[in-house]
Design an enzyme around this catalytic site. Sequence first.
Site, PDB file in Angstrom:
ATOM      1  N   HIS A 160      -1.228  -8.553  14.982  1.00 43.47           N
ATOM      2  CA  HIS A 160      -2.506  -8.376  14.275  1.00 43.47           C
ATOM      3  C   HIS A 160      -3.526  -9.382  14.784  1.00 43.47           C
ATOM      4  O   HIS A 160      -3.243 -10.569  14.879  1.00 43.47           O
ATOM      5  CB  HIS A 160      -2.304  -8.567  12.766  1.00 43.47           C
ATOM      6  CG  HIS A 160      -1.736  -7.362  12.094  1.00 43.47           C
ATOM      7  ND1 HIS A 160      -2.093  -6.972  10.825  1.00 43.47           N
ATOM      8  CD2 HIS A 160      -0.854  -6.432  12.536  1.00 43.47           C
ATOM      9  CE1 HIS A 160      -1.444  -5.867  10.512  1.00 43.47           C
ATOM     10  NE2 HIS A 160      -0.686  -5.531  11.522  1.00 43.47           N
TER      11      HIS A 160
ATOM     12  N   TYR B  49      -7.008  -9.260   1.847  1.00 40.21           N
ATOM     13  CA  TYR B  49      -6.888 -10.191   0.726  1.00 40.21           C
ATOM     14  C   TYR B  49      -8.103  -9.954  -0.170  1.00 40.21           C
ATOM     15  O   TYR B  49      -9.232  -9.984   0.324  1.00 40.21           O
ATOM     16  CB  TYR B  49      -6.941 -11.641   1.206  1.00 40.21           C
ATOM     17  CG  TYR B  49      -5.718 -12.108   1.979  1.00 40.21           C
ATOM     18  CD1 TYR B  49      -5.564 -11.833   3.334  1.00 40.21           C
ATOM     19  CD2 TYR B  49      -4.729 -12.845   1.346  1.00 40.21           C
ATOM     20  CE1 TYR B  49      -4.455 -12.270   4.032  1.00 40.21           C
ATOM     21  CE2 TYR B  49      -3.607 -13.292   2.042  1.00 40.21           C
ATOM     22  CZ  TYR B  49      -3.481 -12.997   3.379  1.00 40.21           C
ATOM     23  OH  TYR B  49      -2.375 -13.438   4.073  1.00 40.21           O
TER      24      TYR B  49
ATOM     25  N   TYR C 121      -4.417 -20.056   9.840  1.00 37.42           N
ATOM     26  CA  TYR C 121      -3.680 -18.817   9.571  1.00 37.42           C
ATOM     27  C   TYR C 121      -2.759 -18.462  10.740  1.00 37.42           C
ATOM     28  O   TYR C 121      -1.611 -18.051  10.528  1.00 37.42           O
ATOM     29  CB  TYR C 121      -4.662 -17.666   9.294  1.00 37.42           C
ATOM     30  CG  TYR C 121      -3.998 -16.483   8.638  1.00 37.42           C
ATOM     31  CD1 TYR C 121      -3.858 -16.412   7.254  1.00 37.42           C
ATOM     32  CD2 TYR C 121      -3.478 -15.435   9.401  1.00 37.42           C
ATOM     33  CE1 TYR C 121      -3.228 -15.350   6.643  1.00 37.42           C
ATOM     34  CE2 TYR C 121      -2.842 -14.361   8.802  1.00 37.42           C
ATOM     35  CZ  TYR C 121      -2.730 -14.325   7.425  1.00 37.42           C
ATOM     36  OH  TYR C 121      -2.087 -13.260   6.820  1.00 37.42           O
TER      37      TYR C 121
ATOM     38  N   PRO D 137       2.585 -18.076  -1.434  1.00 35.55           N
ATOM     39  CA  PRO D 137       2.618 -17.210  -0.247  1.00 35.55           C
ATOM     40  C   PRO D 137       1.248 -16.809   0.296  1.00 35.55           C
ATOM     41  O   PRO D 137       1.173 -16.116   1.314  1.00 35.55           O
ATOM     42  CB  PRO D 137       3.399 -15.987  -0.727  1.00 35.55           C
ATOM     43  CG  PRO D 137       3.329 -16.018  -2.208  1.00 35.55           C
ATOM     44  CD  PRO D 137       3.129 -17.420  -2.632  1.00 35.55           C
TER      45      PRO D 137
ATOM     46  N   LYS E  18       2.860 -18.921   4.911  1.00 32.27           N
ATOM     47  CA  LYS E  18       3.376 -20.073   5.654  1.00 32.27           C
ATOM     48  C   LYS E  18       4.851 -20.396   5.400  1.00 32.27           C
ATOM     49  O   LYS E  18       5.444 -21.184   6.137  1.00 32.27           O
ATOM     50  CB  LYS E  18       2.546 -21.334   5.317  1.00 32.27           C
ATOM     51  CG  LYS E  18       1.135 -21.275   5.838  1.00 32.27           C
ATOM     52  CD  LYS E  18       1.107 -21.489   7.337  1.00 32.27           C
ATOM     53  CE  LYS E  18      -0.184 -21.067   7.977  1.00 32.27           C
ATOM     54  NZ  LYS E  18      -0.136 -19.832   8.746  1.00 32.27           N
TER      55      LYS E  18
HETATM   56  C1  LIG Z   1      10.099 -13.571  -3.712  1.00 34.31           C
HETATM   57  C2  LIG Z   1       9.614 -14.314  -2.473  1.00 34.31           C
HETATM   58  C3  LIG Z   1       8.579 -13.801  -1.705  1.00 34.31           C
HETATM   59  C4  LIG Z   1       8.130 -14.475  -0.567  1.00 34.31           C
HETATM   60  N1  LIG Z   1       7.088 -13.965   0.168  1.00 34.31           N
HETATM   61  C5  LIG Z   1       6.662 -14.642   1.249  1.00 34.31           C
HETATM   62  C6  LIG Z   1       5.599 -14.163   2.037  1.00 34.31           C
HETATM   63  O1  LIG Z   1       5.023 -13.116   1.759  1.00 34.31           O
HETATM   64  N2  LIG Z   1       5.206 -14.887   3.132  1.00 34.31           N
HETATM   65  C7  LIG Z   1       5.856 -16.072   3.469  1.00 34.31           C
HETATM   66  O2  LIG Z   1       5.537 -16.702   4.492  1.00 34.31           O
HETATM   67  N3  LIG Z   1       6.855 -16.535   2.748  1.00 34.31           N
HETATM   68  C8  LIG Z   1       7.272 -15.855   1.658  1.00 34.31           C
HETATM   69  N4  LIG Z   1       8.298 -16.331   0.942  1.00 34.31           N
HETATM   70  C9  LIG Z   1       8.899 -17.545   1.409  1.00 34.31           C
HETATM   71  C10 LIG Z   1       9.913 -17.265   2.512  1.00 34.31           C
HETATM   72  O3  LIG Z   1      10.638 -16.109   2.206  1.00 34.31           O
HETATM   73  C11 LIG Z   1      10.799 -18.488   2.604  1.00 34.31           C
HETATM   74  O4  LIG Z   1       9.977 -19.574   2.994  1.00 34.31           O
HETATM   75  C12 LIG Z   1      11.974 -18.331   3.555  1.00 34.31           C
HETATM   76  O5  LIG Z   1      12.911 -17.420   3.024  1.00 34.31           O
HETATM   77  C13 LIG Z   1      12.642 -19.685   3.775  1.00 34.31           C
HETATM   78  O6  LIG Z   1      13.863 -19.501   4.451  1.00 34.31           O
HETATM   79  P1  LIG Z   1      15.093 -20.455   4.133  1.00 34.31           P
HETATM   80  O7  LIG Z   1      16.176 -19.975   5.023  1.00 34.31           O
HETATM   81  O8  LIG Z   1      14.645 -21.865   4.205  1.00 34.31           O
HETATM   82  O9  LIG Z   1      15.457 -20.193   2.599  1.00 34.31           O
HETATM   83  P2  LIG Z   1      16.040 -18.885   1.924  1.00 34.31           P
HETATM   84  O10 LIG Z   1      15.527 -17.665   2.569  1.00 34.31           O
HETATM   85  O11 LIG Z   1      15.824 -19.060   0.454  1.00 34.31           O
HETATM   86  O12 LIG Z   1      17.595 -18.958   2.234  1.00 34.31           O
HETATM   87  C14 LIG Z   1      18.445 -19.886   1.585  1.00 34.31           C
HETATM   88  C15 LIG Z   1      19.844 -19.289   1.531  1.00 34.31           C
HETATM   89  O13 LIG Z   1      20.720 -20.244   0.951  1.00 34.31           O
HETATM   90  C16 LIG Z   1      21.587 -19.583   0.058  1.00 34.31           C
HETATM   91  N5  LIG Z   1      22.062 -20.571  -0.920  1.00 34.31           N
HETATM   92  C17 LIG Z   1      21.388 -21.090  -1.965  1.00 34.31           C
HETATM   93  N6  LIG Z   1      22.131 -21.969  -2.625  1.00 34.31           N
HETATM   94  C18 LIG Z   1      23.324 -22.022  -1.990  1.00 34.31           C
HETATM   95  C19 LIG Z   1      24.527 -22.743  -2.215  1.00 34.31           C
HETATM   96  N7  LIG Z   1      24.637 -23.604  -3.236  1.00 34.31           N
HETATM   97  N8  LIG Z   1      25.561 -22.557  -1.368  1.00 34.31           N
HETATM   98  C20 LIG Z   1      25.456 -21.699  -0.320  1.00 34.31           C
HETATM   99  N9  LIG Z   1      24.325 -20.968  -0.067  1.00 34.31           N
HETATM  100  C21 LIG Z   1      23.281 -21.138  -0.889  1.00 34.31           C
HETATM  101  C22 LIG Z   1      20.747 -18.487  -0.540  1.00 34.31           C
HETATM  102  O14 LIG Z   1      21.538 -17.418  -1.059  1.00 34.31           O
HETATM  103  C23 LIG Z   1      19.907 -18.054   0.654  1.00 34.31           C
HETATM  104  O15 LIG Z   1      20.486 -16.990   1.375  1.00 34.31           O
HETATM  105  C24 LIG Z   1       8.740 -15.680  -0.193  1.00 34.31           C
HETATM  106  C25 LIG Z   1       9.797 -16.202  -0.968  1.00 34.31           C
HETATM  107  C26 LIG Z   1      10.233 -15.544  -2.110  1.00 34.31           C
HETATM  108  C27 LIG Z   1      11.346 -16.150  -2.935  1.00 34.31           C
END
Ligand SMILES: Cc1cc2nc3c(=O)[nH]c(=O)nc-3n(C[C@H](O)[C@H](O)[C@H](O)COP(=O)(O)OP(=O)(O)OC[C@H]3O[C@@H](n4cnc5c(N)ncnc54)[C@H](O)[C@@H]3O)c2cc1C
Length: 424
Positions: free
Chosen positions: A107, A235, A419, A327, A331
């Site tokens: 985009h 937006y 962005y 969100p 980021k």
């Molecule tokens: C509902 C929602 C919508 C979002 N929308 C956006 C968006 O539109 N744009 C954007 O940029 N970001 C968005 N985000 C943020 C983005 O999805 C996250 O920043 C991203 O998922 C981060 O990745 P991560 O691997 O650090 O964490 P996560 O994706 O949260 O992964 C962490 C993993 O650890 C596992 N876990 C947790 N506790 C334990 C434990 N005790 N033992 C073992 N495993 C465990 C979980 O099951 C999960 O699979 C959104 C987040 C949410 C919750």
Amino acid sequence: MFGVIDPGSASGIATNQVLHSEWAMPSSLKPGKETLRTQVGIIGGGPSGLLLSQILHRVGIETVVLERRSRAYVLGRIRAGVLEQGMVDLLQEAGVSGGMDRNGDPHEGIRIAYDGRRHRIDLKGLTGKTVMLYGQTELTRDLYEARDAMGGVILHEVENVAIHGISDDTPALTWCAGGESYRLECEFIIGCDGFHGVSRRSIPPEGLREYERVYPFGWLGVLSRTRPVNDELIYANHPRGFALCSMRSPALSRYYVQCSLDDRVKDWPDERFWGELKARLPEEVAARLETGPSIEKSIAPLRSFVVEPLRHGRLFLAGDAAHIVPPTGAKGLNLAASDIRYLSSALIAYYRHGSDAGLERYSEQALARVWKAERFSWWMTGLLHRFPETGEFGDRMQRAELDYLFSSTAAMTSLAENYVGLPY
Ligand SMILES: Cc1cc2nc3c(=O)[nH]c(=O)nc-3n(C[C@H](O)[C@H](O)[C@H](O)COP(=O)(O)OP(=O)(O)OC[C@H]3O[C@@H](n4cnc5c(N)ncnc54)[C@H](O)[C@@H]3O)c2cc1C
């Protein structure tokens, strides 16, 4: 570019035991038979944990990923979808960009609607860069497939993960699965387990400082098998509240409306959602909005959160375990990627050259970028949402800021630069 190794030559505990789908432990490693060991133990099989495991495995560093949920559950979560160029580059270097290269949608701009009109931020024209629309769900599936193809060890449905020995150089992870208890000795533990994970909570309170802002509203998101209403994200700032028109593919749309923190998904039947979304969009956009049954609907609260530092002894935090952004600026996932870029480089330097300079610098280096993205996400949230407590003065300030934004190339460039993503 990371060097590529023969997966079979990696000496992780999975060398000849491919563990992928649901919980399974190789019979040779049943408890009591031998001590489980790896170089880097990773908690969390989301994007941060999987990407780190992939990058390290490609240079011969052993990892084990512990994930609390089943793979189907992880892949059922609908989350982010806007990737910065830095993340796109990292996925290509890590050899996991096939799906994105084929199906991602670059985009060149975004739209901001207010006062019934749409204004364009020309990302490409202002910065020379674009963003890639590619869903986190698809990206996570690509990462799982890449890990499976290399025989990466991902243990699903592990319970009661606990962290030991991070302060005295004897790091280990314990957990339960299938009615048995396990212990894994590691050289480093990486907390990639999201905001509600165990890693951050395992650090003594005196070893951390937390910064938080909780916003007085949430986002109600709907995924629908309908054609996106526009070819670029819209937006919308509206007196009824914020709205966002996004997409996952030419046939899959993702829409959001600002909602109350007291709202529940059941309060929002599809008809109410579509009606509210239309009311917040400019008329000409609402008129061509294609509606249909929702295939996913969820409410997410909005929060800004940072913990400092990102290291405690041999435990390092990355991604949502360490920081959360609202969100609005897209980021969250991108910050997870930049953390993993810094941390993987530091671990590779440690294992290849015996240098711990990168590990020493990791927290400061990652946080410098995190705080800038926190600022941008907080600012975008303030610009576009209805804040009940700021009243008419707050509304006028928002209007003045939007008017200024679209009258100033400097202001639009600043938005665009943030962005598309600040440099790593
Ligand atoms: C509902 C929602 C919508 C979002 N929308 C956006 C968006 O539109 N744009 C954007 O940029 N970001 C968005 N985000 C943020 C983005 O999805 C996250 O920043 C991203 O998922 C981060 O990745 P991560 O691997 O650090 O964490 P996560 O994706 O949260 O992964 C962490 C993993 O650890 C596992 N876990 C947790 N506790 C334990 C434990 N005790 N033992 C073992 N495993 C465990 C979980 O099951 C999960 O699979 C959104 C987040 C949410 C919750």
